[in-house]
Design an enzyme around this catalytic site. Structure first.
Site, PDB file in Angstrom:
ATOM      1  N   GLU A  10     -23.546 -53.302 -16.724  1.00 25.35           N
ATOM      2  CA  GLU A  10     -24.755 -53.982 -16.169  1.00 25.35           C
ATOM      3  C   GLU A  10     -26.008 -53.056 -16.617  1.00 25.35           C
ATOM      4  O   GLU A  10     -26.957 -53.309 -16.318  1.00 25.35           O
ATOM      5  CB  GLU A  10     -24.520 -54.111 -14.669  1.00 25.35           C
ATOM      6  CG  GLU A  10     -23.314 -55.137 -14.357  1.00 25.35           C
ATOM      7  CD  GLU A  10     -22.155 -54.643 -14.355  1.00 25.35           C
ATOM      8  OE1 GLU A  10     -21.757 -53.310 -14.031  1.00 25.35           O
ATOM      9  OE2 GLU A  10     -21.179 -55.427 -14.980  1.00 25.35           O
ATOM     10  N   LYS A  13     -22.440 -47.893 -35.099  1.00 23.20           N
ATOM     11  CA  LYS A  13     -23.427 -48.898 -34.211  1.00 23.20           C
ATOM     12  C   LYS A  13     -23.518 -48.081 -32.881  1.00 23.20           C
ATOM     13  O   LYS A  13     -22.917 -47.588 -32.302  1.00 23.20           O
ATOM     14  CB  LYS A  13     -22.711 -50.082 -34.176  1.00 23.20           C
ATOM     15  CG  LYS A  13     -22.837 -50.991 -35.293  1.00 23.20           C
ATOM     16  CD  LYS A  13     -22.466 -52.758 -35.060  1.00 23.20           C
ATOM     17  CE  LYS A  13     -21.175 -52.848 -34.855  1.00 23.20           C
ATOM     18  NZ  LYS A  13     -20.675 -54.260 -34.944  1.00 23.20           N
TER      19      LYS A  13
HETATM   20  N1  LIG Z   1     -20.467 -49.289 -31.291  1.00 25.13           N
HETATM   21  C1  LIG Z   1     -19.431 -50.002 -31.505  1.00 25.13           C
HETATM   22  O1  LIG Z   1     -18.977 -50.082 -32.658  1.00 25.13           O
HETATM   23  C2  LIG Z   1     -18.696 -50.680 -30.273  1.00 25.13           C
HETATM   24  C3  LIG Z   1     -17.346 -51.020 -30.790  1.00 25.13           C
HETATM   25  C4  LIG Z   1     -16.634 -51.596 -29.574  1.00 25.13           C
HETATM   26  C5  LIG Z   1     -17.197 -51.825 -28.474  1.00 25.13           C
HETATM   27  N2  LIG Z   1     -18.342 -51.213 -28.144  1.00 25.13           N
HETATM   28  C6  LIG Z   1     -18.901 -51.301 -26.694  1.00 25.13           C
HETATM   29  O2  LIG Z   1     -18.220 -50.686 -25.761  1.00 25.13           O
HETATM   30  C7  LIG Z   1     -18.480 -51.148 -24.565  1.00 25.13           C
HETATM   31  C8  LIG Z   1     -16.860 -51.437 -23.998  1.00 25.13           C
HETATM   32  O3  LIG Z   1     -16.118 -49.943 -24.162  1.00 25.13           O
HETATM   33  P1  LIG Z   1     -15.029 -49.762 -23.030  1.00 25.13           P
HETATM   34  O4  LIG Z   1     -14.017 -50.651 -22.842  1.00 25.13           O
HETATM   35  O5  LIG Z   1     -14.717 -48.284 -23.186  1.00 25.13           O
HETATM   36  O6  LIG Z   1     -15.865 -49.675 -21.509  1.00 25.13           O
HETATM   37  P2  LIG Z   1     -16.513 -48.724 -20.504  1.00 25.13           P
HETATM   38  O7  LIG Z   1     -17.280 -47.893 -21.155  1.00 25.13           O
HETATM   39  O8  LIG Z   1     -17.413 -49.703 -19.524  1.00 25.13           O
HETATM   40  O9  LIG Z   1     -15.346 -48.140 -19.874  1.00 25.13           O
HETATM   41  C9  LIG Z   1     -14.656 -48.954 -19.106  1.00 25.13           C
HETATM   42  C10 LIG Z   1     -14.262 -48.429 -17.640  1.00 25.13           C
HETATM   43  O10 LIG Z   1     -13.550 -47.219 -17.880  1.00 25.13           O
HETATM   44  C11 LIG Z   1     -14.126 -46.276 -16.883  1.00 25.13           C
HETATM   45  N3  LIG Z   1     -13.506 -44.861 -17.940  1.00 25.13           N
HETATM   46  C12 LIG Z   1     -13.771 -44.660 -19.067  1.00 25.13           C
HETATM   47  N4  LIG Z   1     -13.107 -43.468 -19.318  1.00 25.13           N
HETATM   48  C13 LIG Z   1     -12.249 -43.296 -18.359  1.00 25.13           C
HETATM   49  C14 LIG Z   1     -11.110 -42.409 -18.206  1.00 25.13           C
HETATM   50  N5  LIG Z   1     -10.698 -41.733 -19.277  1.00 25.13           N
HETATM   51  N6  LIG Z   1     -10.482 -42.408 -17.174  1.00 25.13           N
HETATM   52  C15 LIG Z   1     -10.694 -43.368 -16.117  1.00 25.13           C
HETATM   53  N7  LIG Z   1     -11.813 -44.299 -16.358  1.00 25.13           N
HETATM   54  C16 LIG Z   1     -12.380 -44.296 -17.124  1.00 25.13           C
HETATM   55  C17 LIG Z   1     -15.689 -46.232 -17.111  1.00 25.13           C
HETATM   56  O11 LIG Z   1     -16.114 -45.726 -16.067  1.00 25.13           O
HETATM   57  C18 LIG Z   1     -15.449 -47.868 -16.992  1.00 25.13           C
HETATM   58  O12 LIG Z   1     -15.534 -47.928 -15.437  1.00 25.13           O
HETATM   59  C19 LIG Z   1     -18.927 -52.313 -24.759  1.00 25.13           C
HETATM   60  O13 LIG Z   1     -20.434 -52.197 -24.331  1.00 25.13           O
HETATM   61  C20 LIG Z   1     -19.187 -52.825 -26.233  1.00 25.13           C
HETATM   62  O14 LIG Z   1     -20.174 -53.312 -26.553  1.00 25.13           O
HETATM   63  C21 LIG Z   1     -19.276 -50.712 -29.052  1.00 25.13           C
END
Ligand SMILES: NC(=O)c1ccc[n+]([C@@H]2O[C@H](COP(=O)([O-])OP(=O)(O)OC[C@H]3O[C@@H](n4cnc5c(N)ncnc54)[C@H](O)[C@@H]3O)[C@@H](O)[C@H]2O)c1
Ligand SMILES: [Zn+2]
Length: 480
Positions: A175, A244
């Site tokens: 968000e 990206k």
């Molecule tokens: N740049 C790229 O090529 C690429 C590829 C895939 C996804 N993404 C992006 O990544 C995002 C999704 O990433 P995500 O799934 O990591 O989500 P996120 O970054 O929202 O993390 C998920 C949750 O886990 C928590 N968290 C993170 N590390 C933790 C840890 N070690 N221990 C406990 N909690 C932890 C975070 O606070 C969050 O609540 C999306 O916004 C997507 O667009 C980017």
């Protein structure tokens, strides 16, 4: 006082005796508007290489001028054409990105150099850093949740290494994935002050944190190096290995962003031990994508060891310390290798035929529709599940292969069907895809276990047949 005649250096006008006149079809024609046919006719088209002589760059006519030239020759070229309305210069300059992805253990142990120096590839530069008495300086952005768990370890590390540092913990949630947050980071970076040549910004967190920091860094002084330290499974195998960056904008996912690779990504699996089981499944969906598209061995590993990976949260334990056989290190290594194979030749996504788009044709629409009910990987899996039915309906997969894939998905505790994934949503997503992919649907589909191809001739009847079967078989949850 003697008057010195004004000397005009006309050397930039120099031409080789025999300029090479080439036919370069990729060079754009001048605009047809206000042009006569006379103007359209190019009188001459010349290619120039660029050679550095005594600190200045000079044009030298010719495509390949390396022979007999002492100075540096650039890979860039300037194409010059002249018409009766003027001169056109077209610059073709290859841009090279070099980045390192390092899997390491104990990243936050002060005896491990990686966090501070892992991005330096040049041995002379590394020696200079080692022999310097000047303290290193680092700006670090951390996901707030990660900061609460690992902040003290990061602080201890930096103190032990006598680093001048500023840690900025931020609530980097989906968000909050906005330009405002990127600007907040930039203000703090600016206040702290960093040397963009050798003080990379470090991002520690999940994909959201890495994406926002990447964007902020690529804007600061037009491109400041940054480092990614992923702390979720999804970011470990996906977000950290590509180029990206991005934030959400106008209610659309990742609408603002850049293709700027980090200087390095440092991967330490131990962060994954604190993420929830649901988020492990979420990351496993992207891993399964690579398995289905490219690697039968990885698929079979996930089929056999999926539950173990979920239970052990990708931690090896003492028994399976051997990285060649432990499922956590084998699966992450193969996922990264297969991902890099697809990304490295297409870093800027110029080629629209991308196997890594599997599971990403319908899922963005579904994910936004039900937000925040489904995590990214969950929506991707629902998309992949439907596509597996498509592949089966098209005769690309056998019933048995389809069954194995769906069972594997369920074993990874991923959803395989969703009531909001209606046929209308499927049609709309594929129409959007047609519009944004140069008029072709470019649908990656498995053609066996660990093999895939891109298809453009998707028949509406087959789409519907597959959809119907998908709903009949999976909506009741009868396959378990
Ligand atoms: N740049 C790229 O090529 C690429 C590829 C895939 C996804 N993404 C992006 O990544 C995002 C999704 O990433 P995500 O799934 O990591 O989500 P996120 O970054 O929202 O993390 C998920 C949750 O886990 C928590 N968290 C993170 N590390 C933790 C840890 N070690 N221990 C406990 N909690 C932890 C975070 O606070 C969050 O609540 C999306 O916004 C997507 O667009 C980017
Ligand atoms: Zn994805």
């Amino acid at each position: 006082m003697r008057l010195v005649p004004l000397f005009i250096d006309a050397s930039y006008m120099e031409r080789a005796e025999e300029p090479l006149t080439v036919n370069t079809p990729e060079i754009r024609q001048p605009s047809l508007e206000n042009s006569t046919m006379e103007n359209l006719k190019r009188q001459k088209e010349t290619v120039f290489s660029l050679v550095q002589v005594k600190g200045t760059w000079k044009r030298k006519a010719g495509q390949n001028v390396k022979q007999g030239i002492k100075g540096r020759v650039s890979a860039a070229k300037i194409y010059e054409s002249t018409s009766s309305s003027g001169t056109t210069w077209t610059v073709v300059t290859p841009v090279t990105f070099t980045y390192t992805v390092i899997q390491t253990k104990n990243l936050l142990d002060p005896s491990n150099d990686t966090l501070l120096l892992g991005h330096i590839r040049d041995t002379q530069q590394l020696e200079a850093v080692h022999s310097s008495t000047k303290p290193l300086k680092r700006f670090i952005v951390m996901d707030e949740v990660v900061y609460n768990l690992y902040g003290s370890q990061v602080t201890n590390y930096l103190k032990a290494r006598h680093v001048l540092y500023r840690i900025l913990p931020l609530p980097t949630t989906e968000e909050n994935k906005s330009m405002e947050m990127a600007l907040k980071i930039l203000e703090e970076v600016h206040q702290f002050g960093i040397d963009r040549r050798n003080e990379p910004i470090i991002a520690i967190g999940g994909g959201v944190c890495l994406d926002i920091v990447g964007l902020a860094a690529s804007l600061y002084r037009r491109r400041t190096p940054y480092i990614r330290v992923p702390t979720t499974l999804l970011s470990y195998i996906d977000a950290s290995v590509g180029a990206k960056t991005g934030v959400n904008f106008a209610n659309c996912k990742n609408k603002l962003g850049t293709y700027i690779a980090p200087v390095a990504a440092f991967l330490d699996r131990s962060f994954i031990q604190t993420i929830s089981r649901r988020h492990i499944s979420n990351g496993l969906a992207e891993m399964l994508k690579m398995a289905l598209m490219k690697h039968r061995g990885l698929f079979e590993l996930l089929e056999a060891q999926g539950q173990f990976l979920l239970d052990s949260k990708f931690q090896s334990g003492l028994v399976l310390e051997d990285d060649r056989i432990n499922p956590a290190s084998v699966s992450t290594r193969v996922a990264i290798e297969t991902m890099l194979e697809e990304l490295a030749p297409n870093l800027w996504e110029d080629d629209l035929d991308r196997l890594v788009d599997f599971g990403h044709l319908i899922s963005p629409e579904l994910e936004m529709k039900v937000l925040p009910a489904l995590l990214h990987g969950e929506a991707v899996n629902i998309d992949m599940s439907y596509m597996v039915y498509m592949a089966c309906e098209m005769g690309l997969l056998t019933e048995q292969e389809k069954f194995r894939i769906i069972c594997c998905m369920l074993g990874l505790e991923l959803p395989v069907w969703h009531q909001d994934c209606t046929f209308a949503l499927v049609q709309k997503s594929l129409c959007d895809r047609l519009q944004h992919s140069g008029g072709l649907v470019r649908m990656p589909l498995p053609t066996g276990l660990g093999r895939a191809e891109i298809f453009n001739d998707t028949d509406e009847g087959i789409l519907f047949q597959a959809y119907k079967k998908w709903c009949d078989e999976l909506s009741t949850g009868s396959i378990q």
